[in-house]
Motif scaffolding. Structure first.
Motif, PDB file in Angstrom:
ATOM      1  N   LEU A  83       0.830  -1.198   0.000  1.00  8.32           N
ATOM      2  CA  LEU A  83       0.000   0.000   0.000  1.00  8.32           C
ATOM      3  C   LEU A  83       0.865   1.250   0.000  1.00  8.32           C
ATOM      4  N   GLU A  84       0.293   2.346  -0.447  1.00  7.23           N
ATOM      5  CA  GLU A  84       0.975   3.627  -0.330  1.00  7.23           C
ATOM      6  C   GLU A  84       0.524   4.252   0.983  1.00  7.23           C
ATOM      7  N   ILE A  85       1.468   4.429   1.889  1.00  7.79           N
ATOM      8  CA  ILE A  85       1.201   4.980   3.210  1.00  7.79           C
ATOM      9  C   ILE A  85       1.989   6.272   3.347  1.00  7.79           C
ATOM     10  N   LEU A  86       1.282   7.371   3.538  1.00  2.78           N
ATOM     11  CA  LEU A  86       1.927   8.676   3.682  1.00  2.78           C
ATOM     12  C   LEU A  86       2.875   8.944   2.510  1.00  2.78           C
ATOM     13  N   GLY A  87       2.461   8.485   1.313  1.00  4.23           N
ATOM     14  CA  GLY A  87       3.239   8.721   0.104  1.00  4.23           C
ATOM     15  C   GLY A  87       4.369   7.742  -0.132  1.00  4.23           C
ATOM     16  N   ILE A  88       4.445   6.679   0.663  1.00  3.51           N
ATOM     17  CA  ILE A  88       5.551   5.719   0.562  1.00  3.51           C
ATOM     18  C   ILE A  88       4.981   4.311   0.377  1.00  3.51           C
ATOM     19  N   GLY A  89       5.524   3.543  -0.568  1.00  5.13           N
ATOM     20  CA  GLY A  89       5.098   2.163  -0.761  1.00  5.13           C
ATOM     21  C   GLY A  89       5.572   1.286   0.376  1.00  5.13           C
ATOM     22  N   VAL A  90       4.633   0.605   1.026  1.00  8.15           N
ATOM     23  CA  VAL A  90       4.944  -0.187   2.220  1.00  8.15           C
ATOM     24  C   VAL A  90       4.206  -1.517   2.157  1.00  8.15           C
ATOM     25  N   ASP A  91       4.875  -2.604   2.550  1.00 13.50           N
ATOM     26  CA  ASP A  91       4.218  -3.896   2.726  1.00 13.50           C
ATOM     27  C   ASP A  91       3.612  -3.905   4.127  1.00 13.50           C
ATOM     28  N   VAL A  92       2.295  -4.031   4.203  1.00 14.78           N
ATOM     29  CA  VAL A  92       1.559  -3.990   5.465  1.00 14.78           C
ATOM     30  C   VAL A  92       1.024  -5.381   5.763  1.00 14.78           C
ATOM     31  N   ALA A  93       1.241  -5.851   6.982  1.00 16.63           N
ATOM     32  CA  ALA A  93       0.719  -7.161   7.377  1.00 16.63           C
ATOM     33  C   ALA A  93      -0.787  -7.193   7.184  1.00 16.63           C
ATOM     34  N   SER A  94      -1.305  -8.345   6.773  1.00 15.91           N
ATOM     35  CA  SER A  94      -2.752  -8.498   6.643  1.00 15.91           C
ATOM     36  C   SER A  94      -3.394  -8.298   8.010  1.00 15.91           C
ATOM     37  N   LEU A  95      -4.654  -7.902   8.007  1.00 18.95           N
ATOM     38  CA  LEU A  95      -5.356  -7.716   9.278  1.00 18.95           C
ATOM     39  C   LEU A  95      -5.417  -9.027  10.049  1.00 18.95           C
ATOM     40  N   ALA A  96      -5.594 -10.145   9.350  1.00 19.13           N
ATOM     41  CA  ALA A  96      -5.611 -11.451  10.027  1.00 19.13           C
ATOM     42  C   ALA A  96      -4.287 -11.713  10.738  1.00 19.13           C
ATOM     43  N   ASP A  97      -3.162 -11.325  10.119  1.00 20.35           N
ATOM     44  CA  ASP A  97      -1.859 -11.516  10.757  1.00 20.35           C
ATOM     45  C   ASP A  97      -1.657 -10.563  11.928  1.00 20.35           C
ATOM     46  N   VAL A  98      -2.173  -9.338  11.819  1.00 23.99           N
ATOM     47  CA  VAL A  98      -2.094  -8.397  12.947  1.00 23.99           C
ATOM     48  C   VAL A  98      -2.870  -8.977  14.132  1.00 23.99           C
TER      49      VAL A  98
ATOM     50  N   LEU B 130      -8.417  -5.941  20.283  1.00 29.34           N
ATOM     51  CA  LEU B 130      -8.799  -7.125  19.502  1.00 29.34           C
ATOM     52  C   LEU B 130     -10.277  -7.181  19.108  1.00 29.34           C
ATOM     53  N   PRO B 131     -11.232  -6.854  19.981  1.00 30.31           N
ATOM     54  CA  PRO B 131     -12.632  -6.907  19.533  1.00 30.31           C
ATOM     55  C   PRO B 131     -12.908  -5.986  18.336  1.00 30.31           C
ATOM     56  N   VAL B 132     -12.313  -4.820  18.335  1.00 28.09           N
ATOM     57  CA  VAL B 132     -12.499  -3.887  17.221  1.00 28.09           C
ATOM     58  C   VAL B 132     -11.874  -4.456  15.952  1.00 28.09           C
ATOM     59  N   LEU B 133     -10.672  -5.013  16.055  1.00 33.55           N
ATOM     60  CA  LEU B 133     -10.001  -5.571  14.878  1.00 33.55           C
ATOM     61  C   LEU B 133     -10.778  -6.761  14.323  1.00 33.55           C
ATOM     62  N   ARG B 134     -11.313  -7.584  15.209  1.00 33.07           N
ATOM     63  CA  ARG B 134     -12.117  -8.728  14.743  1.00 33.07           C
ATOM     64  C   ARG B 134     -13.381  -8.247  14.029  1.00 33.07           C
ATOM     65  N   ARG B 135     -14.000  -7.187  14.556  1.00 28.81           N
ATOM     66  CA  ARG B 135     -15.204  -6.643  13.921  1.00 28.81           C
ATOM     67  C   ARG B 135     -14.863  -6.103  12.523  1.00 28.81           C
ATOM     68  N   ILE B 136     -13.733  -5.415  12.398  1.00 24.94           N
ATOM     69  CA  ILE B 136     -13.304  -4.898  11.100  1.00 24.94           C
ATOM     70  C   ILE B 136     -13.075  -6.058  10.131  1.00 24.94           C
ATOM     71  N   MET B 137     -12.437  -7.118  10.620  1.00 23.18           N
ATOM     72  CA  MET B 137     -12.214  -8.291   9.758  1.00 23.18           C
ATOM     73  C   MET B 137     -13.535  -8.867   9.285  1.00 23.18           C
ATOM     74  N   GLU B 138     -14.491  -8.997  10.204  1.00 17.96           N
ATOM     75  CA  GLU B 138     -15.796  -9.556   9.857  1.00 17.96           C
ATOM     76  C   GLU B 138     -16.519  -8.677   8.843  1.00 17.96           C
ATOM     77  N   GLU B 139     -16.459  -7.371   9.029  1.00 12.95           N
ATOM     78  CA  GLU B 139     -17.115  -6.437   8.093  1.00 12.95           C
ATOM     79  C   GLU B 139     -16.483  -6.490   6.702  1.00 12.95           C
ATOM     80  N   ASN B 140     -15.201  -6.814   6.649  1.00 17.72           N
ATOM     81  CA  ASN B 140     -14.489  -6.844   5.355  1.00 17.72           C
ATOM     82  C   ASN B 140     -14.647  -8.157   4.614  1.00 17.72           C
ATOM     83  N   ARG B 141     -15.276  -9.154   5.231  1.00 17.44           N
ATOM     84  CA  ARG B 141     -15.424 -10.457   4.570  1.00 17.44           C
ATOM     85  C   ARG B 141     -16.462 -10.424   3.507  1.00 17.44           C
TER      86      ARG B 141
END
Length: 164
Positions: free
Chosen positions: A122-137, A153-164
């Motif tokens: 992804l481009e983060i703050l104008g820089i190409g960066v490899d970002v860990a998947s949300l599942a790995d985070v 963790l509950p918030v991250l799990r909810r985000i994962m569920e919403e993105n499925r």
């Protein structure tokens, strides 16, 4: 002495300038995936080979990286090269642009090779960066088991569920 202003874009720029191969993990990666929790450091899992560690060492010199401790938040100077960096599995550092944690094997993961497989470039703050998947985070935060991770963790799990 207060910690320097957190400027993640400068840390990422220097790592990129030195062509360091790493995956962005931890709280900053969680924020990129939509976490509302603020973080004040960058966590990276670098590739563990001599050439990459030489590049990382050069980047750390440019960042004026020092070992961070709670008793000396300004940091302790340290000499390093690829070999010495590889001898420690986790570095908590303070740089001229804020905190940088270098973890060769973040909790619950096999390190760079494991994380890069499902990472997103992804481009983060104008820089190409490899970002860990949300599942790995999530996997890493579950394995770390720290109170601050259990809270998010509950918030991250909810985000994962919403993105499925």
């Amino acid at each position: 002495m207060p910690e320097p202003e957190f400027r993640p874009e400068r840390i990422l720029e220097v790592l990129t300038k030195h062509d360091v191969r790493y995956v962005l993990v931890g709280g900053f990666a969680a924020v990129i995936h939509g976490s509302p929790y603020v973080t004040t450091d960058i966590d990276v899992a670098p590739r563990l080979d001599r050439v990459n560690l030489d590049k990382l060492s050069a980047a750390l010199r440019e960042l004026n990286a020092r070992v961070w401790t709670s008793t000396d938040p300004a940091g302790l100077a340290f000499e390093h090269d690829a070999e010495s960096i590889a001898r420690v599995t986790m570095w908590n550092l303070i740089t001229d642009y804020g905190r940088l944690d270098v973890a060769f094997q973040p909790s619950g993961t096999g390190g760079y090779d494991d994380l890069v497989r499902d990472s997103l470039h992804l481009e983060i703050l104008g820089i190409g960066v490899d970002v860990a998947s949300l599942a790995d985070v999530v996997r890493s935060k579950e394995a770390a088991g720290r109170e601050k991770d259990r809270l998010v963790l509950p918030v991250l799990r909810r985000i994962m569920e919403e993105n499925r």
